[in-house]
Design a protein around this motif. Structure first.
Motif, PDB file in Angstrom:
ATOM      1  N   VAL A 168      25.464 -26.086 -24.914  1.00 43.43           N
ATOM      2  CA  VAL A 168      25.403 -27.278 -24.067  1.00 43.43           C
ATOM      3  C   VAL A 168      24.329 -28.289 -24.491  1.00 43.43           C
ATOM      4  O   VAL A 168      23.363 -28.491 -23.767  1.00 43.43           O
ATOM      5  CB  VAL A 168      25.189 -26.901 -22.587  1.00 43.43           C
ATOM      6  N   PRO A 169      24.501 -28.934 -25.645  1.00 43.51           N
ATOM      7  CA  PRO A 169      23.605 -30.046 -25.979  1.00 43.51           C
ATOM      8  C   PRO A 169      24.043 -31.289 -25.206  1.00 43.51           C
ATOM      9  O   PRO A 169      25.134 -31.328 -24.640  1.00 43.51           O
ATOM     10  CB  PRO A 169      23.841 -30.245 -27.474  1.00 43.51           C
ATOM     11  N   TYR A 170      23.184 -32.297 -25.166  1.00 41.94           N
ATOM     12  CA  TYR A 170      23.636 -33.570 -24.626  1.00 41.94           C
ATOM     13  C   TYR A 170      24.770 -34.093 -25.492  1.00 41.94           C
ATOM     14  O   TYR A 170      24.800 -33.855 -26.708  1.00 41.94           O
ATOM     15  CB  TYR A 170      22.507 -34.603 -24.635  1.00 41.94           C
ATOM     16  N   ILE A 171      25.701 -34.809 -24.898  1.00 43.16           N
ATOM     17  CA  ILE A 171      26.778 -35.418 -25.676  1.00 43.16           C
ATOM     18  C   ILE A 171      26.198 -36.345 -26.731  1.00 43.16           C
ATOM     19  O   ILE A 171      26.646 -36.376 -27.875  1.00 43.16           O
ATOM     20  CB  ILE A 171      27.747 -36.181 -24.757  1.00 43.16           C
ATOM     21  N   SER A 172      25.157 -37.092 -26.359  1.00 41.59           N
ATOM     22  CA  SER A 172      24.531 -38.016 -27.296  1.00 41.59           C
ATOM     23  C   SER A 172      23.882 -37.294 -28.473  1.00 41.59           C
ATOM     24  O   SER A 172      23.817 -37.824 -29.580  1.00 41.59           O
ATOM     25  CB  SER A 172      23.469 -38.856 -26.576  1.00 41.59           C
ATOM     26  N   ASP A 173      23.389 -36.068 -28.225  1.00 45.49           N
ATOM     27  CA  ASP A 173      22.767 -35.294 -29.309  1.00 45.49           C
ATOM     28  C   ASP A 173      23.755 -34.999 -30.418  1.00 45.49           C
ATOM     29  O   ASP A 173      23.378 -34.875 -31.589  1.00 45.49           O
ATOM     30  CB  ASP A 173      22.216 -33.976 -28.765  1.00 45.49           C
ATOM     31  N   THR A 174      25.031 -34.877 -30.052  1.00 43.08           N
ATOM     32  CA  THR A 174      26.051 -34.548 -31.048  1.00 43.08           C
ATOM     33  C   THR A 174      26.434 -35.762 -31.902  1.00 43.08           C
ATOM     34  O   THR A 174      27.245 -35.638 -32.812  1.00 43.08           O
ATOM     35  CB  THR A 174      27.321 -33.999 -30.367  1.00 43.08           C
ATOM     36  N   HIS A 213      16.481 -30.080 -30.307  1.00 37.97           N
ATOM     37  CA  HIS A 213      16.440 -28.616 -30.274  1.00 37.97           C
ATOM     38  C   HIS A 213      15.476 -28.144 -29.181  1.00 37.97           C
ATOM     39  O   HIS A 213      14.304 -28.514 -29.167  1.00 37.97           O
ATOM     40  CB  HIS A 213      16.014 -28.069 -31.631  1.00 37.97           C
ATOM     41  N   TRP A 214      15.985 -27.318 -28.277  1.00 38.90           N
ATOM     42  CA  TRP A 214      15.192 -26.812 -27.157  1.00 38.90           C
ATOM     43  C   TRP A 214      15.098 -25.294 -27.217  1.00 38.90           C
ATOM     44  O   TRP A 214      16.033 -24.617 -27.645  1.00 38.90           O
ATOM     45  CB  TRP A 214      15.819 -27.221 -25.830  1.00 38.90           C
ATOM     46  N   ILE A 215      13.953 -24.768 -26.738  1.00 42.38           N
ATOM     47  CA  ILE A 215      13.741 -23.330 -26.611  1.00 42.38           C
ATOM     48  C   ILE A 215      13.651 -23.014 -25.120  1.00 42.38           C
ATOM     49  O   ILE A 215      12.965 -23.732 -24.378  1.00 42.38           O
ATOM     50  CB  ILE A 215      12.438 -22.895 -27.324  1.00 42.38           C
ATOM     51  N   PRO A 216      14.348 -21.965 -24.662  1.00 41.18           N
ATOM     52  CA  PRO A 216      14.375 -21.675 -23.217  1.00 41.18           C
ATOM     53  C   PRO A 216      13.004 -21.579 -22.569  1.00 41.18           C
ATOM     54  O   PRO A 216      12.865 -21.868 -21.373  1.00 41.18           O
ATOM     55  CB  PRO A 216      15.115 -20.333 -23.157  1.00 41.18           C
ATOM     56  N   SER A 217      11.992 -21.185 -23.314  1.00 44.08           N
ATOM     57  CA  SER A 217      10.656 -21.032 -22.726  1.00 44.08           C
ATOM     58  C   SER A 217       9.898 -22.352 -22.605  1.00 44.08           C
ATOM     59  O   SER A 217       8.824 -22.407 -21.997  1.00 44.08           O
ATOM     60  CB  SER A 217       9.827 -20.052 -23.564  1.00 44.08           C
ATOM     61  N   GLU A 218      10.443 -23.431 -23.173  1.00 44.87           N
ATOM     62  CA  GLU A 218       9.739 -24.715 -23.171  1.00 44.87           C
ATOM     63  C   GLU A 218       9.753 -25.366 -21.798  1.00 44.87           C
ATOM     64  O   GLU A 218      10.645 -25.141 -20.976  1.00 44.87           O
ATOM     65  CB  GLU A 218      10.394 -25.677 -24.180  1.00 44.87           C
ATOM     66  N   ASP A 276      10.413 -28.094 -19.106  1.00 44.03           N
ATOM     67  CA  ASP A 276      11.540 -28.984 -18.818  1.00 44.03           C
ATOM     68  C   ASP A 276      12.872 -28.485 -19.372  1.00 44.03           C
ATOM     69  O   ASP A 276      13.879 -29.204 -19.293  1.00 44.03           O
ATOM     70  CB  ASP A 276      11.298 -30.407 -19.361  1.00 44.03           C
ATOM     71  N   TYR A 277      12.916 -27.259 -19.913  1.00 42.56           N
ATOM     72  CA  TYR A 277      14.179 -26.762 -20.473  1.00 42.56           C
ATOM     73  C   TYR A 277      15.258 -26.673 -19.399  1.00 42.56           C
ATOM     74  O   TYR A 277      16.410 -27.020 -19.648  1.00 42.56           O
ATOM     75  CB  TYR A 277      13.984 -25.386 -21.119  1.00 42.56           C
ATOM     76  N   VAL A 278      14.875 -26.210 -18.208  1.00 42.69           N
ATOM     77  CA  VAL A 278      15.861 -26.064 -17.130  1.00 42.69           C
ATOM     78  C   VAL A 278      16.453 -27.412 -16.766  1.00 42.69           C
ATOM     79  O   VAL A 278      17.678 -27.549 -16.585  1.00 42.69           O
ATOM     80  CB  VAL A 278      15.218 -25.400 -15.893  1.00 42.69           C
ATOM     81  N   TYR A 279      15.585 -28.456 -16.666  1.00 45.63           N
ATOM     82  CA  TYR A 279      16.080 -29.796 -16.358  1.00 45.63           C
ATOM     83  C   TYR A 279      17.020 -30.295 -17.453  1.00 45.63           C
ATOM     84  O   TYR A 279      18.055 -30.905 -17.173  1.00 45.63           O
ATOM     85  CB  TYR A 279      14.916 -30.774 -16.205  1.00 45.63           C
ATOM     86  N   HIS A 280      16.644 -30.034 -18.695  1.00 45.61           N
ATOM     87  CA  HIS A 280      17.497 -30.442 -19.820  1.00 45.61           C
ATOM     88  C   HIS A 280      18.853 -29.743 -19.746  1.00 45.61           C
ATOM     89  O   HIS A 280      19.900 -30.372 -19.894  1.00 45.61           O
ATOM     90  CB  HIS A 280      16.817 -30.102 -21.142  1.00 45.61           C
ATOM     91  N   PHE A 281      18.834 -28.437 -19.503  1.00 42.75           N
ATOM     92  CA  PHE A 281      20.062 -27.648 -19.495  1.00 42.75           C
ATOM     93  C   PHE A 281      20.997 -28.107 -18.373  1.00 42.75           C
ATOM     94  O   PHE A 281      22.195 -28.334 -18.598  1.00 42.75           O
ATOM     95  CB  PHE A 281      19.709 -26.168 -19.333  1.00 42.75           C
ATOM     96  N   VAL A 282      20.447 -28.262 -17.161  1.00 45.61           N
ATOM     97  CA  VAL A 282      21.272 -28.678 -16.021  1.00 45.61           C
ATOM     98  C   VAL A 282      21.783 -30.099 -16.222  1.00 45.61           C
ATOM     99  O   VAL A 282      22.944 -30.414 -15.927  1.00 45.61           O
ATOM    100  CB  VAL A 282      20.471 -28.569 -14.710  1.00 45.61           C
ATOM    101  N   SER A 283      20.920 -30.972 -16.758  1.00 48.75           N
ATOM    102  CA  SER A 283      21.321 -32.354 -17.006  1.00 48.75           C
ATOM    103  C   SER A 283      22.444 -32.432 -18.030  1.00 48.75           C
ATOM    104  O   SER A 283      23.391 -33.207 -17.874  1.00 48.75           O
ATOM    105  CB  SER A 283      20.105 -33.158 -17.496  1.00 48.75           C
TER     106      SER A 283
END
Length: 206
Positions: A40-46, A146-151, A153-160
């Motif tokens: 689940v990356p952002y659409i824009s990331d792709t 690129h995100w690491i789960p322990s970082e 704001d990762y949860v906000y990124h993932f849900v967003s």
């Protein structure tokens, strides 16, 4: 194509098919190239790095144009229906068209101004096109791919990111519902020389 899509149904059908491919193809290319994480990356990331950035920009801009055509034809159909029965208020129909066109412009901005190169303009386009993603995205304090789960704001990124994909395909499903209505309508030019689409000829498809 008109044999299977009578009337003007081929317009939303093409929009749905092309837009789905515009989201999926850059994602596949970006994942295979190691440019984004598969989960689940952002659409824009792709669509940030070449070669997928070129594919993303080209296909999303075409989707924007198809969206404009679809929204305008829908506007004409409703205006024609209002002549025989008060289907919906004309001012509300204009408002609906305006909102639809704004969304298409937002998509064009997202495709043209890439996330890492011009983030402020890109974010404005994303807000116009996908307003409801903004609740979680506004909580993210950094812009990265690129995100690491322990970082942080990762949860906000993932849900967003999940919300963004849901909204994107929600739009696609919404336009998919136009196909049946568009099958029963034909748009023909009243003044072919000037290219004005004003006469609507309704034909029931059985």
């Amino acid at each position: 194509m008109r044999c299977f899509m009578p009337g003007v149904a081929f317009v939303p059908a093409l929009l749905v098919t092309w837009s789905s491919a515009a989201f999926i193809i850059p994602y596949v290319v970006a994942v295979l190239g190691g440019h984004v994480d598969p989960l689940v990356p952002y659409i824009s990331d792709t669509g940030t790095k070449p070669p997928e950035s070129g594919i993303f920009g080209f296909m999303i801009n075409i989707s924007s144009l198809l969206g404009v055509a679809t929204m305008y034809i829908r506007y004409l159909i409703i205006e024609k229906q209002n002549e025989s029965s008060h289907f919906i208020s004309s001012s509300f129909n204009i408002l609906s068209l305006s909102i639809g066109l704004m969304g298409c412009v937002g998509m064009g901005i997202v495709a043209t101004f890439q996330e890492l190169s011009v983030p402020s303009v890109h974010d404005i386009g994303a807000l116009v096109a996908f307003g409801s993603v903004i609740v979680f995205a506004s909580q993210i304090s950094m812009t990265k791919i690129h995100w690491i789960p322990s970082e942080k704001d990762y949860v906000y990124h993932f849900v967003s990111a999940i919300c963004e994909w849901i909204v994107a395909f929600g739009f696609i499903l919404f336009f998919f519902t136009f196909i049946r209505d568009f099958q029963m309508n034909h748009v023909s030019p009243k003044h072919p020389v000037h290219g004005y689409f004003k006469n609507l000829d309704y034909t029931s498809i059985k």
